[in-house]
Design a protein around this motif. Structure first.
Motif, short mmCIF file in Angstrom:
data_model
loop_
_atom_site.label_atom_id
_atom_site.label_comp_id
_atom_site.label_asym_id
_atom_site.label_seq_id
_atom_site.Cartn_x
_atom_site.Cartn_y
_atom_site.Cartn_z
N GLY A 50 -66.49 -23.66 -19.11
CA GLY A 50 -66.76 -22.27 -18.78
C GLY A 50 -66.96 -21.39 -19.99
O GLY A 50 -66.44 -21.64 -21.08
N ASP A 51 -67.75 -20.33 -19.82
CA ASP A 51 -67.92 -19.27 -20.83
C ASP A 51 -68.28 -19.83 -22.20
O ASP A 51 -67.70 -19.44 -23.23
CB ASP A 51 -66.66 -18.41 -20.92
CG ASP A 51 -66.38 -17.64 -19.65
OD1 ASP A 51 -67.32 -17.45 -18.85
OD2 ASP A 51 -65.22 -17.23 -19.43
N GLN B 23 -65.37 -21.19 -24.11
CA GLN B 23 -64.28 -20.25 -24.40
C GLN B 23 -63.42 -19.93 -23.18
O GLN B 23 -62.51 -19.10 -23.28
CB GLN B 23 -64.86 -18.93 -24.96
CG GLN B 23 -65.69 -19.11 -26.22
CD GLN B 23 -64.88 -19.69 -27.36
OE1 GLN B 23 -63.78 -19.24 -27.65
NE2 GLN B 23 -65.43 -20.72 -28.01
N ALA B 24 -63.69 -20.55 -22.06
CA ALA B 24 -62.98 -20.20 -20.82
C ALA B 24 -61.49 -20.51 -20.95
O ALA B 24 -61.10 -21.67 -21.12
CB ALA B 24 -63.58 -20.95 -19.64
N GLU B 25 -60.68 -19.49 -20.83
CA GLU B 25 -59.24 -19.66 -21.04
C GLU B 25 -58.62 -20.57 -19.99
O GLU B 25 -57.72 -21.36 -20.30
CB GLU B 25 -58.53 -18.30 -21.03
CG GLU B 25 -57.06 -18.35 -21.36
CD GLU B 25 -56.76 -18.81 -22.79
OE1 GLU B 25 -55.59 -19.14 -23.05
OE2 GLU B 25 -57.68 -18.83 -23.63
N GLU B 26 -59.10 -20.50 -18.75
CA GLU B 26 -58.51 -21.34 -17.71
C GLU B 26 -58.81 -22.81 -17.96
O GLU B 26 -57.95 -23.68 -17.73
CB GLU B 26 -58.99 -20.91 -16.31
CG GLU B 26 -60.42 -21.26 -15.96
CD GLU B 26 -61.46 -20.37 -16.60
OE1 GLU B 26 -62.66 -20.61 -16.35
OE2 GLU B 26 -61.11 -19.44 -17.36
N SER C 246 -57.11 -15.19 -16.74
CA SER C 246 -58.40 -15.47 -17.39
C SER C 246 -59.50 -14.56 -16.85
O SER C 246 -59.39 -13.95 -15.79
CB SER C 246 -58.79 -16.93 -17.16
OG SER C 246 -59.05 -17.17 -15.78
N ASP C 247 -60.60 -14.51 -17.61
CA ASP C 247 -61.75 -13.74 -17.16
C ASP C 247 -62.32 -14.30 -15.86
O ASP C 247 -62.79 -13.55 -15.00
CB ASP C 247 -62.84 -13.75 -18.24
CG ASP C 247 -62.47 -12.91 -19.45
OD1 ASP C 247 -61.53 -12.09 -19.36
OD2 ASP C 247 -63.13 -13.07 -20.50
N ALA C 248 -62.28 -15.63 -15.72
CA ALA C 248 -62.82 -16.24 -14.51
C ALA C 248 -62.03 -15.81 -13.28
O ALA C 248 -62.61 -15.51 -12.23
CB ALA C 248 -62.81 -17.76 -14.63
N ALA C 249 -60.71 -15.78 -13.40
CA ALA C 249 -59.88 -15.32 -12.28
C ALA C 249 -60.18 -13.86 -11.96
O ALA C 249 -60.25 -13.48 -10.78
CB ALA C 249 -58.40 -15.50 -12.62
N SER D 86 -60.51 -14.91 -1.03
CA SER D 86 -59.37 -14.29 -1.71
C SER D 86 -58.31 -15.30 -2.15
O SER D 86 -57.52 -15.02 -3.05
CB SER D 86 -58.73 -13.23 -0.81
OG SER D 86 -58.25 -13.83 0.39
N GLU D 87 -58.30 -16.49 -1.53
CA GLU D 87 -57.29 -17.49 -1.90
C GLU D 87 -57.82 -18.55 -2.86
O GLU D 87 -57.10 -19.49 -3.22
CB GLU D 87 -56.77 -18.18 -0.62
CG GLU D 87 -56.05 -17.25 0.33
CD GLU D 87 -55.65 -17.94 1.62
OE1 GLU D 87 -55.53 -19.19 1.62
OE2 GLU D 87 -55.49 -17.25 2.64
N ASP D 88 -59.06 -18.42 -3.30
CA ASP D 88 -59.64 -19.44 -4.18
C ASP D 88 -58.84 -19.60 -5.47
O ASP D 88 -58.57 -20.72 -5.91
CB ASP D 88 -61.09 -19.09 -4.53
CG ASP D 88 -62.08 -19.51 -3.44
OD1 ASP D 88 -61.68 -20.26 -2.53
OD2 ASP D 88 -63.25 -19.08 -3.52
N VAL D 89 -58.50 -18.49 -6.12
CA VAL D 89 -57.78 -18.58 -7.39
C VAL D 89 -56.45 -19.29 -7.21
O VAL D 89 -56.08 -20.17 -8.00
CB VAL D 89 -57.58 -17.18 -8.01
CG1 VAL D 89 -56.64 -17.26 -9.21
CG2 VAL D 89 -58.92 -16.59 -8.43
#
Length: 231
Positions: free
Chosen positions: A140-141, A144-147, A176-179, A195-198
């Motif tokens: 991701g990113d 750089q994706a933190e997750e 994270s930015d993705a969340a 809404s429950e994906d994260v």
């Protein structure tokens, strides 16, 4: 084991052992598809290829990221996957991060795809394979994706110590930015986001299998494997 953390390589490469990480949401969806009985997942390089594969194989399903696209059965939401019957089915998956990362390192001797839900089993597969080095592909990113980095670092830590606490790594992913983007998508009413994906993406070590990809019939195919046989 010496871990290396990198983004998706700009040209196809073949590390000896690679772990491709996509937490939100490609490889969480893949793991849940296997948990719900899917037989295998075929990675496609483009949406056109994914739809062509689905058209050639009646009964196959097609998943993609982003907003829903006509012809696809799922827009990469682990929660919305619960409404699909995937038992015994083949899934074609195309995403801009996870599947692209896997295709970029498709010729690795051992290629594992991971998210938090299969992190422990992935670490066990690496422990049994005993590689000198492992390339973790943070998809991701632009790498750089933190997750994804948090999940990769958690898996690496679990290889050395099975008792590693996932909580600090999950906390990084939670912020994270993705969340945040997924939460904003829910607020804005984006189709294909739940809404429950994260929360479903942040269930550490939920499943007892790793996910290994290998070439078959001209495609890169992902299958669930017990950690004892993943190597």
């Amino acid at each position: 084991m010496q871990p290396t953390f990198t983004g998706i390589p700009g040209r196809p490469t073949a590390p000896d052992v690679a772990v491709v990480v996509d937490v939100m949401r490609a490889f969480t969806v893949a793991a849940w598809a296997f948990r719900r009985g899917a037989e295998k997942i075929v990675f496609a390089g483009t949406q056109e290829e994914a739809l062509e594969l689905k058209a050639r194989h009646p009964g196959w399903l097609a998943f993609q990221d982003g907003p829903p696209v006509p012809g696809f059965d799922l827009a990469n939401s682990p929660v919305r996957l619960r409404s699909l019957d995937v038992r015994g089915r083949t899934v074609v998956q195309k995403t801009t991060a996870g599947t692209a990362g896997a295709l970029a390192v498709a010729d690795a001797r051992l290629l594992l795809c991971a998210s938090f839900v299969v992190a422990g089993a992935t670490a066990e597969a690496l422990r049994r394979a005993r590689p000198d080095t492992v390339t973790f592909v943070v998809t991701g990113d632009g790498g750089q994706a933190e997750e994804d980095l948090a999940c990769a670092e958690y898996i690496a830590a679990r290889v050395g110590s099975a008792g590693t606490d996932p909580a600090p790594y999950l906390e990084r992913a939670r912020h994270s930015d993705a969340a945040a983007r997924l939460a904003e998508g829910v607020r804005l009413g984006w189709a294909g986001v739940h809404s429950e994906d994260v929360a479903m993406c942040l269930e550490a070590d939920a499943f007892p299998f790793a996910m290994a990809a290998a070439r078959a019939d001209g495609h890169l195919v992902l299958r669930p494997v017990r950690a004892a046989t993943a190597a």
